[in-house]
Enzyme design. Structure first.
Site, mmCIF file in Angstrom:
data_model
loop_
_atom_site.group_PDB
_atom_site.id
_atom_site.type_symbol
_atom_site.label_atom_id
_atom_site.label_comp_id
_atom_site.label_asym_id
_atom_site.label_seq_id
_atom_site.Cartn_x
_atom_site.Cartn_y
_atom_site.Cartn_z
ATOM 1 N N LYS A 144 1.872 2.424 -3.557
ATOM 2 C CA LYS A 144 0.725 2.611 -4.455
ATOM 3 C C LYS A 144 -0.122 3.794 -4.013
ATOM 4 C CE LYS A 144 -3.086 -0.335 -2.968
ATOM 5 N NZ LYS A 144 -4.079 0.596 -2.495
ATOM 6 N N CYS B 38 0.760 -1.257 0.000
ATOM 7 C CA CYS B 38 0.000 0.000 0.000
ATOM 8 C C CYS B 38 0.788 1.302 0.000
ATOM 9 C CB CYS B 38 -0.992 -0.017 1.152
ATOM 10 S SG CYS B 38 -2.250 -1.281 0.895
HETATM 11 P P1 NAD Z 1 -6.234 -8.461 -1.752
HETATM 12 O O1 NAD Z 1 -5.689 -8.460 -3.130
HETATM 13 O O2 NAD Z 1 -5.607 -9.320 -0.698
HETATM 14 O O3 NAD Z 1 -7.790 -8.871 -1.801
HETATM 15 C C1 NAD Z 1 -8.711 -8.352 -2.708
HETATM 16 C C2 NAD Z 1 -9.662 -9.479 -3.130
HETATM 17 O O4 NAD Z 1 -10.713 -8.913 -3.913
HETATM 18 C C3 NAD Z 1 -9.005 -10.568 -3.969
HETATM 19 O O5 NAD Z 1 -9.129 -11.820 -3.325
HETATM 20 C C4 NAD Z 1 -9.782 -10.521 -5.298
HETATM 21 O O6 NAD Z 1 -9.979 -11.795 -5.882
HETATM 22 C C5 NAD Z 1 -11.102 -9.926 -4.845
HETATM 23 N N1 NAD Z 1 -11.892 -9.325 -5.941
HETATM 24 C C6 NAD Z 1 -11.484 -8.481 -6.922
HETATM 25 N N2 NAD Z 1 -12.523 -8.154 -7.708
HETATM 26 C C7 NAD Z 1 -13.620 -8.806 -7.225
HETATM 27 C C8 NAD Z 1 -14.990 -8.877 -7.621
HETATM 28 N N3 NAD Z 1 -15.453 -8.189 -8.661
HETATM 29 N N4 NAD Z 1 -15.838 -9.651 -6.899
HETATM 30 C C9 NAD Z 1 -15.377 -10.354 -5.831
HETATM 31 N N5 NAD Z 1 -14.092 -10.328 -5.410
HETATM 32 C C10 NAD Z 1 -13.222 -9.562 -6.092
HETATM 33 O O7 NAD Z 1 -6.256 -6.939 -1.292
HETATM 34 P P2 NAD Z 1 -6.152 -6.364 0.218
HETATM 35 O O8 NAD Z 1 -4.738 -6.327 0.654
HETATM 36 O O9 NAD Z 1 -7.185 -7.026 1.065
HETATM 37 O O10 NAD Z 1 -6.583 -4.843 -0.055
HETATM 38 C C11 NAD Z 1 -7.919 -4.510 -0.391
HETATM 39 C C12 NAD Z 1 -8.065 -2.991 -0.301
HETATM 40 O O11 NAD Z 1 -7.810 -2.571 1.052
HETATM 41 C C13 NAD Z 1 -7.068 -2.214 -1.172
HETATM 42 O O12 NAD Z 1 -7.716 -1.064 -1.650
HETATM 43 C C14 NAD Z 1 -5.978 -1.822 -0.195
HETATM 44 O O13 NAD Z 1 -5.329 -0.621 -0.577
HETATM 45 C C15 NAD Z 1 -6.755 -1.595 1.086
HETATM 46 N N6 NAD Z 1 -6.000 -1.796 2.338
HETATM 47 C C16 NAD Z 1 -5.152 -2.866 2.460
HETATM 48 C C17 NAD Z 1 -4.490 -3.080 3.670
HETATM 49 C C18 NAD Z 1 -3.543 -4.237 3.849
HETATM 50 O O14 NAD Z 1 -2.913 -4.313 4.903
HETATM 51 N N7 NAD Z 1 -3.405 -5.151 2.914
HETATM 52 C C19 NAD Z 1 -4.732 -2.227 4.758
HETATM 53 C C20 NAD Z 1 -5.623 -1.160 4.601
HETATM 54 C C21 NAD Z 1 -6.255 -0.964 3.377
HETATM 55 C C1 UGA Z 2 0.480 0.202 6.507
HETATM 56 C C2 UGA Z 2 -0.089 1.144 7.572
HETATM 57 O O1 UGA Z 2 0.708 1.051 8.755
HETATM 58 C C3 UGA Z 2 -1.542 0.801 7.900
HETATM 59 O O2 UGA Z 2 -2.080 1.760 8.805
HETATM 60 C C4 UGA Z 2 -2.354 0.808 6.595
HETATM 61 O O3 UGA Z 2 -3.702 0.438 6.852
HETATM 62 C C5 UGA Z 2 -1.740 -0.161 5.606
HETATM 63 O O4 UGA Z 2 -0.359 0.218 5.363
HETATM 64 C C6 UGA Z 2 -2.413 -0.154 4.268
HETATM 65 O O5 UGA Z 2 -3.069 0.800 3.898
HETATM 66 O O6 UGA Z 2 -2.197 -1.164 3.596
HETATM 67 P P1 UGA Z 2 1.459 -2.276 6.514
HETATM 68 O O7 UGA Z 2 1.982 -1.894 5.173
HETATM 69 O O8 UGA Z 2 0.714 -3.544 6.652
HETATM 70 O O9 UGA Z 2 0.501 -1.109 7.070
HETATM 71 O O10 UGA Z 2 2.680 -2.353 7.560
HETATM 72 P P2 UGA Z 2 3.573 -1.247 8.299
HETATM 73 O O11 UGA Z 2 3.753 -1.672 9.685
HETATM 74 O O12 UGA Z 2 3.068 0.128 8.071
HETATM 75 O O13 UGA Z 2 4.980 -1.410 7.571
HETATM 76 C C7 UGA Z 2 5.160 -0.994 6.225
HETATM 77 C C8 UGA Z 2 6.632 -1.101 5.861
HETATM 78 O O14 UGA Z 2 7.405 -0.119 6.549
HETATM 79 C C9 UGA Z 2 7.260 -2.450 6.230
HETATM 80 O O15 UGA Z 2 8.140 -2.859 5.202
HETATM 81 C C10 UGA Z 2 8.028 -2.146 7.503
HETATM 82 O O16 UGA Z 2 9.098 -3.011 7.730
HETATM 83 C C11 UGA Z 2 8.498 -0.726 7.211
HETATM 84 N N1 UGA Z 2 8.813 0.069 8.423
HETATM 85 C C12 UGA Z 2 7.852 0.350 9.334
HETATM 86 C C13 UGA Z 2 10.103 0.568 8.586
HETATM 87 O O17 UGA Z 2 10.999 0.337 7.736
HETATM 88 N N2 UGA Z 2 10.382 1.328 9.689
HETATM 89 C C14 UGA Z 2 9.439 1.628 10.629
HETATM 90 O O18 UGA Z 2 9.764 2.331 11.614
HETATM 91 C C15 UGA Z 2 8.135 1.120 10.442
#
Ligand code: NAD
Ligand code: UGA
Length: 458
Positions: free
Chosen positions: A278, A275
């Site tokens: 992106k 994330c």
């Molecule tokens: P992911 O790729 O793990 O999961 C997304 C799922 O959606 C996939 O399994 C895919 O097959 C499914 N999908 C796609 N199109 C679909 C459709 N039309 N119908 C049904 N299923 C469908 O993604 P993720 O990591 O869970 O992230 C999801 C969103 O949450 C993203 O926008 C991401 O930026 C956000 N987000 C992610 C995190 C994180 O830690 N991964 C944290 C906060 C926010």
């Molecule tokens: C991050 C945010 O922390 C979440 O709040 C958010 O919801 C999420 O992105 C998202 O939108 O996907 P995540 O990417 O899962 O969460 O993990 P982090 O703990 O933020 O670490 C991100 C990266 O930064 C890792 O590679 C970690 O090793 C690195 N990091 C983190 C450092 O290099 N130094 C630090 O002090 C902290």
């Protein structure tokens, strides 16, 4: 049992699965269904081997699955049945056309919107849980409410802030939950319905309400600020290496200032994860499209400096290993982008493995949870690459051991045993400043950490 409310989540990924498991556990009178177009992923959610590794997740799923939590591929039935639909599909960076490399690819999200419209026969609340460009909820409203079915949709933004590796704790005890809606009577009623879900376990003063645009933009901004802190300490780590200052001491000293705070100041190989990069690039693209060039450049530099830090690490290795790693076995300890997850998306380890392979090193990768993903990420590699579950076997015969993920287990390895099995001089590069460098140096390693003076025997 008659359920009070039916909640659907579209997207059974790292966010959809854990978040819905938590809602199901905390709201036993709600039926929670998670659907996905990927049948293998749904089968895994319904098995003993969940598709993602997250501490505490299996216990939560075991407790709720089949009771009020269900995983299914029946998207159409799920939509028709639900009162509230969370959309948690992936929103990766666009790889084609306009905005390629920066803008969010909204094709999965739009497909979901159209499915919701096609299969709904009654009014629904649609909750954007995916991270989206600011003002996307408006597009969702337009797609959904432009219908002749006499069905009304209210779109709410409820971005997710969980971090992988601590997802369950973050969901159970969040710093805040953010819920944004239109400020119309129907918008406020929809907002209240979502507030009611979280009120089952989150303190009311931790549930923030806002307009829908603020909620969307707050998510991108939060990730940009978190990444910015890492991109601020990374260049300071380079300066420390030139000046014999120690980045851990500097981070501690500045972090004790309550205005700065101590979190997210750990210098390392750079940030990874699906994330940060992106979402910042998405923010950059949005700023560019509003003509805010300087704002876009400012945020883009956060991503650029992170790439520089990853490459700087490879350069440090090369320079210290007599300017060549060709033919040398190098063991990478860790491949996940952080500890306690099997996720390797945008992991710095990927950049470093590829860089070393380009230099014709023999790369061996070990990781307690991410080996399957690592194999998939590097399946096209023809060079000398292998995977090894046991870190001791990975290190055997290596010229260098390189710590890339902060797994606690790497702190507890028998480094004397590792040293004995390695080529000499033996190099240890700690990309996470996780290990006891003085002790390792005394054992006989040449130790290179981030933002610290090297400890060399030559
Ligand atoms: P992911 O790729 O793990 O999961 C997304 C799922 O959606 C996939 O399994 C895919 O097959 C499914 N999908 C796609 N199109 C679909 C459709 N039309 N119908 C049904 N299923 C469908 O993604 P993720 O990591 O869970 O992230 C999801 C969103 O949450 C993203 O926008 C991401 O930026 C956000 N987000 C992610 C995190 C994180 O830690 N991964 C944290 C906060 C926010
Ligand atoms: C991050 C945010 O922390 C979440 O709040 C958010 O919801 C999420 O992105 C998202 O939108 O996907 P995540 O990417 O899962 O969460 O993990 P982090 O703990 O933020 O670490 C991100 C990266 O930064 C890792 O590679 C970690 O090793 C690195 N990091 C983190 C450092 O290099 N130094 C630090 O002090 C902290």
């Amino acid at each position: 049992m008659e359920f009070e409310k039916k909640i659907l989540c579209i997207g059974a990924g790292y966010v959809g699965g854990p978040t819905m498991a938590m809602i199901a556990a905390k709201c036993p009178r709600y039926k929670v269904t998670v659907v996905d177009i990927n049948p293998a992923r749904i089968a895994a959610w319904n098995s003993d081997s969940l598709p993602i590794y997250e501490p505490g997740l299996d216990v939560l799923v075991q407790k709720t699955r089949g009771v009020n939590l269900f995983f299914s591929t029946a998207v159409e039935a799920g939509i028709r049945d639900a009162d509230i639909i969370f959309v948690s599909v992936n929103t990766p960076t666009k790889t084609f056309g306009q905005g390629a490399g920066k803008a969010a690819d909204l094709q999965f999200w739009e497909k979901t919107a159209r499915q919701i419209l096609a299969y709904s026969t009654a009014d629904k609340i649609v909750v954007d849980k995916s991270t989206l460009p600011v003002r996307t909820a408006e597009a969702m409203e337009r797609i959904l409410n432009n219908n002749t079915k006499n069905v009304h949709f209210e779109v709410v933004s409820n971005p997710e802030f969980l971090a992988e590796g601590t997802a369950i704790a973050d969901l159970e005890n969040p710093d805040r939950v953010l819920i944004g809606s239109q400020e119309t009577p129907t918008g406020l009623a929809a907002r209240k319905a979502i507030v009611d879900i979280y009120s089952h376990w989150v303190r009311r003063d931790c549930i923030l309400e806002s307009n829908v645009w603020s909620a969307e933009l707050s998510k991108l901004t939060a990730n940009a600020f978190l990444a910015q802190r890492i991109s601020s300490i990374s260049p300071i780590s380079a300066l420390c290496e030139k000046t014999q200052a120690d980045v851990v001491e500097v981070a501690n000293a500045i972090g004790r200032d309550s205005r700065i705070g101590g979190k997210f100041l750990k210098a390392g190989v750079g940030f990874g994860g699906s994330c940060f990069k992106k979402d910042i690039l998405n923010l950059v693209y949005i700023c560019q499209s509003y003509g805010l060039t300087e704002v876009a450049e400012y945020w883009e530099s956060v991503v650029k400096i992170n790439g520089w830090q990853e490459n700087r690490f490879i350069r440090t290795m090369l320079e210290n290993m007599f300017n060549t790693v060709a033919g040398k076995r190098i063991a990478l300890l860790g491949f996940a982008f952080k500890a306690d997850t099997g996720d390797t998306r945008e992991s710095p380890a990927l950049v470093i493995a590829r860089g070393l392979l380009e230099e014709r090193a023999q790369v061996v990768i070990t990781d307690p949870k991410a080996l399957d993903n690592a194999r998939q990420d590097l399946h096209a590699v023809k060079e000398d690459l292998s995977f090894e579950a046991d870190p001791y076997c990975a290190a055997e015969g290596a010229h260098a051991v390189v710590l890339l993920t902060d797994w606690k287990l790497y702190q507890d390895l028998d480094y004397q045993r590792i040293l004995r099995s390695m080529e000499h001089p033996a190099f240890l590069f700690d990309g996470r400043n996780l290990l006891d460098h003085k002790k390792l140096f005394e054992l006989g390693f040449n130790v290179f950490a981030i933002g610290k003076a090297p400890l060399k025997h030559f």
